[in-house]
Write a protein that holds these residues in place. Structure first.
Motif, PDB file in Angstrom:
ATOM      1  N   SER A  21      12.180   5.597   7.437  1.00 55.79           N
ATOM      2  CA  SER A  21      12.620   4.394   6.728  1.00 55.79           C
ATOM      3  C   SER A  21      11.926   3.156   7.292  1.00 55.79           C
ATOM      4  O   SER A  21      11.478   2.277   6.544  1.00 55.79           O
ATOM      5  CB  SER A  21      14.141   4.238   6.853  1.00 55.79           C
ATOM      6  OG  SER A  21      14.813   5.347   6.295  1.00 55.79           O
ATOM      7  N   ALA A  22      11.851   3.089   8.627  1.00 52.87           N
ATOM      8  CA  ALA A  22      11.201   1.943   9.259  1.00 52.87           C
ATOM      9  C   ALA A  22       9.728   1.879   8.898  1.00 52.87           C
ATOM     10  O   ALA A  22       9.178   0.799   8.654  1.00 52.87           O
ATOM     11  CB  ALA A  22      11.377   2.014  10.779  1.00 52.87           C
ATOM     12  N   LEU A  23       9.078   3.031   8.850  1.00 52.85           N
ATOM     13  CA  LEU A  23       7.652   3.068   8.509  1.00 52.85           C
ATOM     14  C   LEU A  23       7.417   2.567   7.094  1.00 52.85           C
ATOM     15  O   LEU A  23       6.480   1.794   6.836  1.00 52.85           O
ATOM     16  CB  LEU A  23       7.116   4.492   8.664  1.00 52.85           C
ATOM     17  CG  LEU A  23       5.639   4.685   8.340  1.00 52.85           C
ATOM     18  CD1 LEU A  23       4.769   3.876   9.296  1.00 52.85           C
ATOM     19  CD2 LEU A  23       5.268   6.168   8.406  1.00 52.85           C
ATOM     20  N   ILE A  24       8.256   2.977   6.168  1.00 48.03           N
ATOM     21  CA  ILE A  24       8.099   2.539   4.778  1.00 48.03           C
ATOM     22  C   ILE A  24       8.271   1.026   4.660  1.00 48.03           C
ATOM     23  O   ILE A  24       7.452   0.333   4.043  1.00 48.03           O
ATOM     24  CB  ILE A  24       9.117   3.265   3.869  1.00 48.03           C
ATOM     25  CG1 ILE A  24       8.779   4.756   3.770  1.00 48.03           C
ATOM     26  CG2 ILE A  24       9.133   2.635   2.473  1.00 48.03           C
ATOM     27  CD1 ILE A  24       9.833   5.560   3.027  1.00 48.03           C
ATOM     28  N   VAL A  25       9.328   0.504   5.265  1.00 48.56           N
ATOM     29  CA  VAL A  25       9.648  -0.919   5.104  1.00 48.56           C
ATOM     30  C   VAL A  25       8.706  -1.802   5.918  1.00 48.56           C
ATOM     31  O   VAL A  25       8.085  -2.728   5.386  1.00 48.56           O
ATOM     32  CB  VAL A  25      11.109  -1.198   5.494  1.00 48.56           C
ATOM     33  CG1 VAL A  25      11.415  -2.687   5.374  1.00 48.56           C
ATOM     34  CG2 VAL A  25      12.049  -0.398   4.606  1.00 48.56           C
ATOM     35  N   SER A  50       9.732  -8.038   2.236  1.00 46.46           N
ATOM     36  CA  SER A  50      10.536  -7.055   2.976  1.00 46.46           C
ATOM     37  C   SER A  50      11.636  -6.414   2.122  1.00 46.46           C
ATOM     38  O   SER A  50      11.754  -5.178   2.089  1.00 46.46           O
ATOM     39  CB  SER A  50      11.155  -7.721   4.208  1.00 46.46           C
ATOM     40  OG  SER A  50      10.155  -8.148   5.092  1.00 46.46           O
ATOM     41  N   PRO A  51      12.467  -7.185   1.412  1.00 47.12           N
ATOM     42  CA  PRO A  51      13.482  -6.549   0.565  1.00 47.12           C
ATOM     43  C   PRO A  51      12.870  -5.692  -0.542  1.00 47.12           C
ATOM     44  O   PRO A  51      13.477  -4.696  -0.962  1.00 47.12           O
ATOM     45  CB  PRO A  51      14.254  -7.737  -0.020  1.00 47.12           C
ATOM     46  CG  PRO A  51      14.010  -8.855   0.941  1.00 47.12           C
ATOM     47  CD  PRO A  51      12.612  -8.655   1.413  1.00 47.12           C
ATOM     48  N   VAL A  52      11.691  -6.067  -1.000  1.00 48.44           N
ATOM     49  CA  VAL A  52      11.022  -5.274  -2.040  1.00 48.44           C
ATOM     50  C   VAL A  52      10.706  -3.884  -1.518  1.00 48.44           C
ATOM     51  O   VAL A  52      10.927  -2.870  -2.208  1.00 48.44           O
ATOM     52  CB  VAL A  52       9.738  -5.986  -2.509  1.00 48.44           C
ATOM     53  CG1 VAL A  52       8.958  -5.096  -3.470  1.00 48.44           C
ATOM     54  CG2 VAL A  52      10.079  -7.321  -3.164  1.00 48.44           C
ATOM     55  N   VAL A 111      20.066   4.097   2.045  1.00 42.07           N
ATOM     56  CA  VAL A 111      20.849   2.971   2.581  1.00 42.07           C
ATOM     57  C   VAL A 111      20.071   2.249   3.676  1.00 42.07           C
ATOM     58  O   VAL A 111      20.027   1.014   3.730  1.00 42.07           O
ATOM     59  CB  VAL A 111      22.207   3.476   3.106  1.00 42.07           C
ATOM     60  CG1 VAL A 111      22.951   2.356   3.826  1.00 42.07           C
ATOM     61  CG2 VAL A 111      23.054   4.020   1.963  1.00 42.07           C
ATOM     62  N   LEU A 112      19.435   3.022   4.574  1.00 37.04           N
ATOM     63  CA  LEU A 112      18.735   2.419   5.708  1.00 37.04           C
ATOM     64  C   LEU A 112      17.518   1.604   5.275  1.00 37.04           C
ATOM     65  O   LEU A 112      17.252   0.535   5.842  1.00 37.04           O
ATOM     66  CB  LEU A 112      18.313   3.507   6.703  1.00 37.04           C
ATOM     67  CG  LEU A 112      19.440   4.103   7.552  1.00 37.04           C
ATOM     68  CD1 LEU A 112      18.899   5.201   8.453  1.00 37.04           C
ATOM     69  CD2 LEU A 112      20.114   3.015   8.382  1.00 37.04           C
ATOM     70  N   THR A 113      16.775   2.077   4.292  1.00 38.27           N
ATOM     71  CA  THR A 113      15.607   1.315   3.854  1.00 38.27           C
ATOM     72  C   THR A 113      16.021  -0.021   3.240  1.00 38.27           C
ATOM     73  O   THR A 113      15.382  -1.049   3.472  1.00 38.27           O
ATOM     74  CB  THR A 113      14.777   2.110   2.838  1.00 38.27           C
ATOM     75  OG1 THR A 113      15.626   2.604   1.797  1.00 38.27           O
ATOM     76  CG2 THR A 113      14.053   3.276   3.494  1.00 38.27           C
TER      77      THR A 113
END
Length: 229
Positions: free
Chosen positions: A11-15, A126-128, A159-161
Motif C-alpha cells: 500500500s505504501a509503495l503504491i501511494v 496523494s489522495p488520488v 482501507v490502508l491505501t
C-alpha cells in the motif's frame, strides 16, 4: 488498536511511489530538485539577521570613517550582501545596493514559489493515489467463498491505501508547502531589515551627489536635531 495492522509495504509503495513519480512528471526535474533543496534548507543553517549585521558592522564603520571610495570590499559568505556592498563601493550609489538586493530577492522568491508549488502538487496527488490503491486492491477481491482470507487482505489494503493518501497529502506535503512559504517570507523580512539598516548607516559615507533625496532629508533632519540638542 493493533498498530501492526496499519503498516503495509504494498500500500505504501503504491501511494508514496505513485505520488512521487506523478509529481516529478507533472512539475519536472528542475522544480523537484528545488523542492528537495528547500526541504534540506529547513534543517540547515538559515539566514541570521543579527549575525549579518555583526559581520557588516566593521565594514560599515570603515566606510563611515574613510568613505566609500577608499574602502576595500569585505566578504563574509552571504552572496547577496557581499555582492551588494561590492556594487555600492564600485558605483558609490545606494541604487546599486538596492538593485543587487532586488536581483537576489527575485531569484529567491522564484525558487520558493517553485518549491511550494511542487509540494502542493504532491499534496493534491496523494489522495488520488490513495484512491488508485483502493481500486487496485478491490480488483483483487476473490470471486468465491473459498477466498475469505484473500477477501480480508484486499479490504485491508483498500482501507490502508486510502488512509495513506489522506495522511501523506494533509500531514506531510501540504504542511511542508506552508512551512517552506513561511520560512521564505521570514527570511525576506529579515534581509529587508538588514538592508534598511545598512542604507541608513551608509548614506552619510556617500558623496553628496550619490545620496537619494529622501535620505538627504533624513540626514539633514538628524543633523538639525543634533544641533538643537
Amino acid at each position: 488498536m493493533q498498530v501492526d495492522n496499519l503498516f503495509d509495504a504494498t500500500s505504501a509503495l503504491i501511494v508514496v511511489g505513485g505520488t512521487i513519480a506523478a509529481t516529478v512528471m507533472r512539475c519536472g526535474l528542475r522544480d523537484t530538485r528545488t523542492a528537495i533543496a528547500s526541504l534540506g534548507g529547513l534543517f540547515g543553517k538559515r539566514f541570521d539577521a543579527s549575525r549579518a549585521r555583526s559581520e557588516l558592522a566593521g565594514h560599515v564603520r570603515e566606510m563611515q570613517t574613510h568613505g566609500v571610495i577608499r574602502t576595500a570590499p569585505h566578504h563574509f559568505g552571504d552572496a547577496e550582501f557581499d555582492e551588494a556592498t561590492d556594487a555600492l563601493i564600485g558605483t558609490r550609489s545606494i541604487g546599486a545596493l538596492q538593485a543587487a538586493h532586488v536581483a537576489h530577492k527575485r531569484r529567491r522568491v522564484v525558487r520558493n514559489r517553485r518549491a511550494v508549488r511542487t509540494f502542493n502538487q504532491a499534496a493534491d496527488l496523494s489522495p488520488v493515489f490513495g484512491l488508485a490503491g483502493t481500486l487496485v486492491s478491490l480488483s483483487q477481491l476473490p470471486g468465491g467463498a473459498e477466498g475469505a482470507g484473500d477477501f480480508t487482505t484486499a479490504i485491508s489494503m483498500a482501507v490502508l491505501t486510502t488512509l495513506y493518501g489522506l495522511l501523506l497529502g494533509n500531514i506531510v506535503f501540504a504542511p511542508l508547502a506552508r512551512v517552506v512559504a513561511r520560512v521564505g517570507a521570514k527570511e525576506e523580512r529579515e534581509r529587508q531589515k538588514v538592508l534598511d539598516w545598512l542604507e541608513g548607516q551608509l548614506v552619510s559615507a556617500l558623496p553628496a551627489h550619490a545620496r537619494p533625496a529622501a535620505m538627504e532629508k533624513a540626514v539633514a533632519s538628524i543633523a538639525a536635531r543634533g544641533s538643537r540638542a
